[in-house]
Write an enzyme that holds these catalytic residues in place. Sequence first.
Site, short mmCIF file in Angstrom:
data_model
loop_
_atom_site.label_atom_id
_atom_site.label_comp_id
_atom_site.label_asym_id
_atom_site.label_seq_id
_atom_site.Cartn_x
_atom_site.Cartn_y
_atom_site.Cartn_z
CB SER A 191 -0.86 0.06 1.22
OG SER A 191 -2.21 0.98 1.16
CD GLU B 70 -2.43 -2.21 -4.32
OE1 GLU B 70 -3.70 -2.45 -3.98
OE2 GLU B 70 -1.74 -1.51 -3.76
CG HIS C 270 -5.44 -2.54 -0.17
ND1 HIS C 270 -4.37 -1.92 -1.44
CD2 HIS C 270 -5.34 -1.74 0.77
CE1 HIS C 270 -3.94 -1.06 -0.98
NE2 HIS C 270 -4.18 -0.86 0.58
#
Length: 349
Positions: free
Chosen positions: A145, A249, A319
């Site tokens: 992330s 992502e 995620h």
Amino acid sequence: MNKRTFLKTCSLLGASVLAHSTAYSSTSPMTSKQHIIKPKALPRGGSIGIVSPSSATAHHKDIVLAKQIIEALGYNAHVAKNVMQRRGHLAGTDQQRADDLNTLFADPSIDAIFCLRGGSGAARILPLLNYQTIKLNPKPLLGYSDITALHNAILAQTGMISFHGPNASSDWNGFHVDQFQRLFEQQQRMRYQNLDKQDGELVNRDYFTQTLTPGVAKGRLIGGNLTVLTALAGSAYLPDFDGAILFLEDIGEAPYRVDRMMSTLKLMGALDKIAGFVFGGCNDCNPGAGYGSLSLDEIFNDYIRPLGIPAYTGAMIGHIERQFILPVGAMVTLDANNRTMVLEESVFS
């Protein structure tokens, strides 16, 4: 006159003090010819440091659970000094968070570093990191992330491989443990392929992959969270995209924002340099109310298909409940026909 030219001119005039006014100077971004540094292998029973370079954690139990996870894996857990600090949404000041990371890299008793969580703020500490220390003390760094900022900056500034995967406070289910053991302990040359369909399912809905453009490509793996990656555009903290396999992502981004970020990658010339493309999960990336929206499929058709490079979507990255642990900077072969990636080298020294 740019900053580098200005500093050079000042040096020629005798004002050398200006050239040393920052604690840790940045070097040039990684080029495709830069020597890759592999972190030292994590010894069984070694020590893993826990650092929080991004958002603060609101619950002490997150740290307790992170320690328990590391200990359950068979390692000693060491919590960095400032993990429970807070400044706004951040886990302490920029200097405190950078100091923790610099200290863990410099500490010879620490064998690897797990990031507690993502969120926001890792990019703020990039100018404060001691890249020379990191380069001289290569050790595995794991997280995802917002940790995308660290992975790319460290690769760009030092050439060191780091690992995009679950944070220390993530749900370490059996899939994550298996990934960790195969990669870190058994040092396998991993073959990344989505899980088969679940029992009782007629088709593989949960782990669905789709080929955008068939073919096979080989290159160094770079990427991470799309939002964080594109926020580094124009800085010295992005590695060279030339010949790379780009993986992306995201979460909670409306398609129009994904489109804008893909446009940024296109305009900065990154997409025209890559050899292959993989997209993972994009949870809650739904259009809002209004006149309509492009779909993610249409966005990839606009930006990726015209490149004519091997590409696929749906990889277990991001995620999601189960995600691959990917070595950022390592050489991989992408097979878009079979929707797989295979490590082509050992990722530890």
